[in-house]
Each structure stands twice: as C-alpha cells, then as structure tokens.
Design a protein around this motif. Structure first.
Motif, PDB file in Angstrom:
ATOM      1  N   TYR A   1      -3.225   2.745  -5.113  1.00 37.59           N
ATOM      2  CA  TYR A   1      -3.416   2.469  -3.678  1.00 37.59           C
ATOM      3  C   TYR A   1      -2.506   1.286  -3.334  1.00 37.59           C
ATOM      4  CZ  TYR A   1      -6.514   1.948   0.475  1.00 37.59           C
ATOM      5  OH  TYR A   1      -7.053   1.886   1.743  1.00 37.59           O
TER       6      TYR A   1
ATOM      7  N   GLU B   1       0.835  -1.204   0.000  1.00 36.76           N
ATOM      8  CA  GLU B   1       0.000   0.000   0.000  1.00 36.76           C
ATOM      9  C   GLU B   1       0.869   1.253   0.000  1.00 36.76           C
ATOM     10  OE1 GLU B   1      -2.952   0.103   3.100  1.00 36.76           O
ATOM     11  OE2 GLU B   1      -3.283   2.253   2.817  1.00 36.76           O
TER      12      GLU B   1
ATOM     13  N   CYS C   1       0.328   3.962   1.480  1.00 35.94           N
ATOM     14  CA  CYS C   1       0.450   4.448   2.863  1.00 35.94           C
ATOM     15  C   CYS C   1       1.524   3.688   3.645  1.00 35.94           C
ATOM     16  CB  CYS C   1      -0.873   4.311   3.610  1.00 35.94           C
ATOM     17  SG  CYS C   1      -2.092   5.534   3.145  1.00 35.94           S
TER      18      CYS C   1
ATOM     19  N   CYS D   1      -7.115   6.906   1.964  1.00 37.95           N
ATOM     20  CA  CYS D   1      -6.004   7.280   2.842  1.00 37.95           C
ATOM     21  C   CYS D   1      -4.742   7.667   2.062  1.00 37.95           C
ATOM     22  CB  CYS D   1      -5.678   6.123   3.770  1.00 37.95           C
ATOM     23  SG  CYS D   1      -5.606   4.530   2.936  1.00 37.95           S
ATOM     24  N   CYS D   2      -4.537   7.032   0.897  1.00 36.18           N
ATOM     25  CA  CYS D   2      -3.245   7.185   0.218  1.00 36.18           C
ATOM     26  C   CYS D   2      -3.002   8.570  -0.413  1.00 36.18           C
ATOM     27  CB  CYS D   2      -3.070   6.093  -0.829  1.00 36.18           C
ATOM     28  SG  CYS D   2      -3.094   4.419  -0.154  1.00 36.18           S
TER      29      CYS D   2
HETATM   30 ZN   LIG Z   1      -3.539   4.149   2.070  1.00 34.42          ZN
END
Ligand SMILES: [Zn+2]
Length: 631
Positions: free
Chosen positions: A368, A320, A322, A403-404
């Motif tokens: 992502y 991911e 993130c 989120c990314c």
């Molecule tokens: Zn993320």
C-alpha cells in the motif's frame, strides 16, 4: 477484441496526440504481459473474493433486502472499491475478451442496479433510517467519490463494447449529481476529488454537456472553504486555496493528483490554455521538489500527504500505490495535451518503480505504501487476515481500506493504451514493450508496427513496420531522460540520438525495421542536496529501474543500515542486478550526550548485490534501502 470497441480510458476531444484503444494496441510479451496475465488470472478474482468475504458486495444485497444499516460492512466508501473492480473487469474484457471478467461485470451490475433510488442516488452508507442523511458528511462520507469510480467503470464498459444496464445506472447517478450539486443546489464539494474525472469522461462518452459543466463547478468551487476545517487543515482536501492559485501539489496526494488530472481534462475540453499551464507549473514544482526517485509521491504517513519541498525521508516515504497510479493518470493527460516526452518519462519511472512494486508475483498481495528504506524486517502476513493499516514491511493480501489493489488491477488491464499515440503526421512510441499496433493516423492512413524488446532488462528495441501506405510519415520514439548515447539504426544509417524524442520521417515499406539501442549500464544517482534525509547517500539506477539493497543479500544478519557504499569503485552488471562495493560498519551506541566526533570501525570490503526495487520483499522479510550512505 470486440468490434467497434474504443477501449481508451481517456479520450480528450483535442490535444497534440490521440491515444490508442485496446482494439488498436496489444501487449504481446515481456515484463508487462506477465503482469497482465497475473492480473487477469489472479488479481481480479482475488479482489472479488475479498470483497465478498468482507461483505462489501454484500452491502448492495443488504440494501436491496432492507438489511441496512445493521448488516453494513467495511468503511464508509467500500462501494468505490467494487466500482474500481468493475472498471478493471471492463478493461480486461476489452483487452483479452475474458468471459470471466465479463461475467463478473454483469453479476455485479445485477447486485448494484436495484439499489439505485428513483432520483438516481446510489450509496450503501447513507440515507436510510438509522444511517446519516445523504450528503451530511461531505468531508469524509465519500458519496461523490464513489460516484466518480462508478462513472469511470461505466465509461470503461461503454468503451469496451457494451452499453448495458450499468451505463444507464451511471447516467442516472450523474444526472442526480448535477441536479443536487448544480447552481442553487448544494454548492459544496466532496472531500475526495474523483467525481470530476468521472463526469468529464462520461461527458466524452455521451456528449452530455451538463456533466462537463458540473465538473467545472466542482473544480472551480474547491478552494473556497466549503468543507470543514480539520486538524490537517483544509489543504488536506485542496479546499484551502483555489486550484488556479496553487503553485505546487499539496495535501493528500491521491486527492491532489485526481483533482489535477480532472483540471487537465477540463482545460482541454474548454480550451482553457491558462488552466493547463497552471497545472503544468504545479507538476514541474512537484516533480522537482516533492517526488521520490521512484516517482512516488506523498512523504507523510500522517494524512497520506505531500510534505513541504524537499521533505522526502526514504524510511517514512508513504508513496501510496494509488498516488503512483494517479501520477501516471496525470502525466498521461499532460502528454496527450502537449506531446512532451518528459511526461512519458514520469509515466515510465512510476510504472516500473511504484505501480509494478505493489503486487506480489502471484498477484494476491500488495504494498500500500512504498518506502525507500525499510529499517526492520517485516512479519510475514497471515494470508487470511485483513491488514488494518497501510503496512509497508511486506505485501499484504487485503486492507481495511483497500483502494490500492483495484487501482493496480484497472491500470494493468488498460496498460497497453499508455504505450503509444498517433497524430496527423505519424505514430509516437512512448513506452517500450513487446506489442502489436494496428491503427490509422488522424488523416485516416493505415499504420501498423510490431515492437520487440527485452526491456527493461535489455536495451535493444526493434520496431518493424507491419502496415503502411507509400506516402511518408513520422515514427517518433521517446529517448528516456537517462539514455545518453542511445543509438538509432534505420537501414544503413546509424546515429547517436539525444534524449527526448527521436524521429524517423520517410516512406516506409512493410518489413522495414528500426532498431534502438538504449544504454542500460548502471549509473550513480545523487540526490538534491536540499533533501536533508538522504544527504551523503547515493542510489544506483539501471535504465528505468531504481535498484535497492536488501539484507537477504548481506552476510550474516547484517542490517542495510550498517552498509556504506564505495562510489569510487566500478559498478558491475550481472544477470540479475548490479554488484557494487562497500563495507559494513559496526553499529555502536554512542551514549548520551553525543560526542564531538565519531569514527565507526569498518569491516572488510564486501560486494553489494543491488536488485530492482520493484522486486523487494519477494524473498521474505528483509531490511532494504535505495539511498545508501557513501564511504
Ligand atoms: Zn490506495
């Protein structure tokens, strides 16, 4: 640049190296400044537009106007994405002085601040009539996770020249967390580590010890099974065993890396050498056995988790974006603590091959997941449509869980601060980019340099001294792990330097120039033989860049799965990549049961054009692979 600005995301009170702030270092050209400009001009606005369209900002307005829960939009933790966007806007304000970013921060503050309750609680998903009670779902509710990002946004704001209302909002929220989750309160943890990072950094801004104490409570409490068991097990949220007893990172990758980052912060602030050593050993084991060539982490789509040792399938890599950002955060903290270049090596590898891979060139679509093998060409995304899953076939404009994009945005806006540090003896260059540095050593002596380079596509790095006094100091330059045979030229002296750190200690004069020549020739890379999924394959790297093969560079409609590479032939460098030699094999269905042996018909020798992995997908739907079977 703002007067009095600190401008650093992480400010440990001790450690080997002192990080530089946005007021001391500026990226001025090349690879990363392009990313920063796109981030400023496109990505931050793109994220804001989507959050408005999806109603994530509107959730705060609905809260103020008493329209929750009926008017709430998005997953339970969308508040956190608004905070991450604010953090990006704050760093961008500090980086470029952008009025747009500053206005965005102020306008979001106006929307969010009225939602805070008298006791400091602030969340749009819990606690109102018709909503679940506060802290009734610590496993998945993410209230503490959201506060963590709120605190980090406030820290970014405070360190880029403005302690306005949002900083006060964050302090009240942090006080509320301490009162609610302190000794005698709810003695549990949140399902997603992140509050710990925010609390420690807010402690560093305010000097308020209770924030540090609360972070310590959360870190020490985790691993004692205060969260419910789930079908992935409590290891998913690192609540199966205490952090100090773990030997490797496990469970959900972003959770594990945020937690480890906060443990480093705690170790530094409390002088806990043992804790620091534990995290370093976990990191070493994870890098050696659970990390992709790109620096990516997380080999399970299911649960977004680390696999067991050597479970690193390239086609099922989750990796991911993130987790890439979080790995950079952790390695940066370990570098500051120890001064060891191996941590900067991972920062570099992950920035170029995971974080830079995520955004499209226009900054308005994102990966992502970052697999190392794409078996089927993806379908072009619809620009106005939210992707419901972490699709990895082509970059998507927005995700149901997004989120990314904001994690990339906050990293790019603050990226300059990851390039160099100082200590009492001199200046350390960890990453190569066109930049200007004007700072002071720990002793107060002024130092300044200007770095120019065509990195990562050219290997020459030039460092010109722009500020110095007459006394000697040390210029340290990281020599990357792959850069065997790098040559350092200082005036008339020219010498080959080993990997690790090269140091020049002398009296400098303004205008003195130190040149570094890094060998950027392409090189073969073989995998650890214990990684079954890529046994018999090789990859090609060039400097810090992992290269890949895309089907758009193959004859006809060939799939990368049909390619074999010839490792006995020379690799040839071209303007935009590397040419290798290989063959296409005819794919035939073998039928059932499988035969005793196979001999696939091979075609003529062909040239294989390999290009930087971070550019994959830019030319449309394609199959792609990093690890290629050898002939
Ligand atoms: Zn993320």
């Amino acid at each position: 640049m703002i007067d009095g600005m600190d401008g650093r995301p992480v400010v440990p009170t001790s450690g080997k190296l002192r990080p530089l702030g946005l007021g001391e270092i500026e990226i001025t050209g090349g690879f990363w400044v392009e990313r920063q400009k796109v981030n400023e001009s496109a990505t931050i606005g793109h994220c804001h537009d989507w959050m408005e369209r999806q109603g994530w900002v509107g959730n705060f307005r609905a809260a103020t106007e008493g329209r929750l829960p009926q008017d709430r939009n998005g997953v339970v933790f969308t508040d956190s994405d608004v905070y991450k966007l604010m953090e990006a806007a704050a760093w961008e304000t500090g980086r470029s002085g952008s009025d747009t970013a500053d206005s965005l921060f102020r306008s979001l503050t106006e929307v969010i601040a009225p939602v805070q309750e008298r006791d400091g609680y602030l969340n749009t998903s819990f606690g109102r009539p018709g909503q679940p009670p506060r802290y009734s779902d610590l496993e998945w509710g993410h209230e503490l996770y959201c506060y963590g990002h709120m605190l980090q946004a406030a820290v970014a704001r405070a360190r880029t020249g403005d302690t306005d209302e949002f900083v006060e909002v964050a302090k009240r929220a942090a006080d509320h967390v301490c009162e609610t989750f302190g000794k005698g309160g709810i003695e549990r943890v949140g399902g997603h580590p992140e509050i710990e990072l925010g609390l420690i950094e807010l402690f560093r801004v305010t000097g308020e010890e209770r924030y540090l104490d609360q972070a310590r409570l959360f870190i020490d409490r985790r691993g004692h099974q205060t969260l419910d068991d789930i079908h992935w097990g409590r290891s998913y949220f690192q609540d199966d065993i205490p952090l100090r007893e773990a030997t490797v990172f496990a469970g959900h990758s972003v959770r594990a890396l945020y937690l480890a980052s906060s443990a480093v912060d705690l170790a530094i602030e409390t002088g806990d050498e043992e804790l620091l050593e534990i995290v370093i050993r976990q990191w070493e084991m994870t890098i050696a056995r659970r990390t992709y060539l790109t620096g990516g982490m997380g080999s399970h789509h299911e649960g977004e988790m680390y696999g067991d040792d050597f479970v690193l399938p390239p086609d099922r890599a989750y990796s991911e974006t993130c987790a890439g950002v979080a790995s950079v955060m952790l390695a940066w903290r370990l570098l500051l603590a120890t001064g060891e270049s191996r941590f900067a090596d991972i920062v570099e590898r992950t920035l170029f091959n995971v974080v830079a891979t995520s955004p499209a060139p226009d900054g308005k679509a994102f990966f992502y997941a970052n697999p190392l093998h794409q078996r089927v060409p993806g379908a072009l995304p619809t620009p106005d449509q939210v992707s419901n899953r972490a699709a990895s076939s082509l970059r998507e404009p927005w995700f149901a869980v997004s989120c990314c994009p904001t994690n990339v945005a906050r990293t790019f806006a603050s990226l300059a601060t990851y390039l160099a540090t100082v200590d009492g003896d001199g200046l350390q260059i960890h990453q190569f980019a066109d930049c200007r540095i004007s700072t002071a050593l720990e002793t107060g002596r002024p130092v300044g340099i200007e770095m120019t380079t065509g990195y990562p596509f050219r290997g020459r790095v030039s460092v010109r001294i722009t500020e110095t006094d007459e006394s000697p100091w040390t210029l340290s330059i990281r020599i990357p792990e792959w850069a065997t045979g790098a040559v350092l030229t200082d005036g008339g002296s020219r010498k080959t330097v080993g990997t690790g750190t090269a140091m020049v200690t002398r009296s400098f004069a303004v205008g003195d120039t130190i040149e570094l020549e890094l060998p950027l020739g392409p090189r073969w890379t073989v995998p650890d033989p214990r990684i079954d999924a890529i046994r018999g394959c090789v990859a090609v790297e060039q400097g810090p860049l992992v290269l890949c093969l895309e089907s758009v560079d193959l004859p006809g409609d060939s799939n990368v799965g049909s390619v074999r590479i010839n490792q006995s032939r020379e690799l040839e460098t071209t303007e935009d990549g590397v040419i290798a030699t290989g063959q296409l094999v005819d794919d035939v269905d073998l039928g059932w049961p499988y035969p005793e042996s196979i001999s696939l018909p091979r075609g003529d020798e062909i040239q294989l054009r390999l290009t930087p992995y971070h550019q994959w997908g830019n030319r449309g739907p394609a199959t792609m692979r990093v690890w290629i079977p050898i002939i």
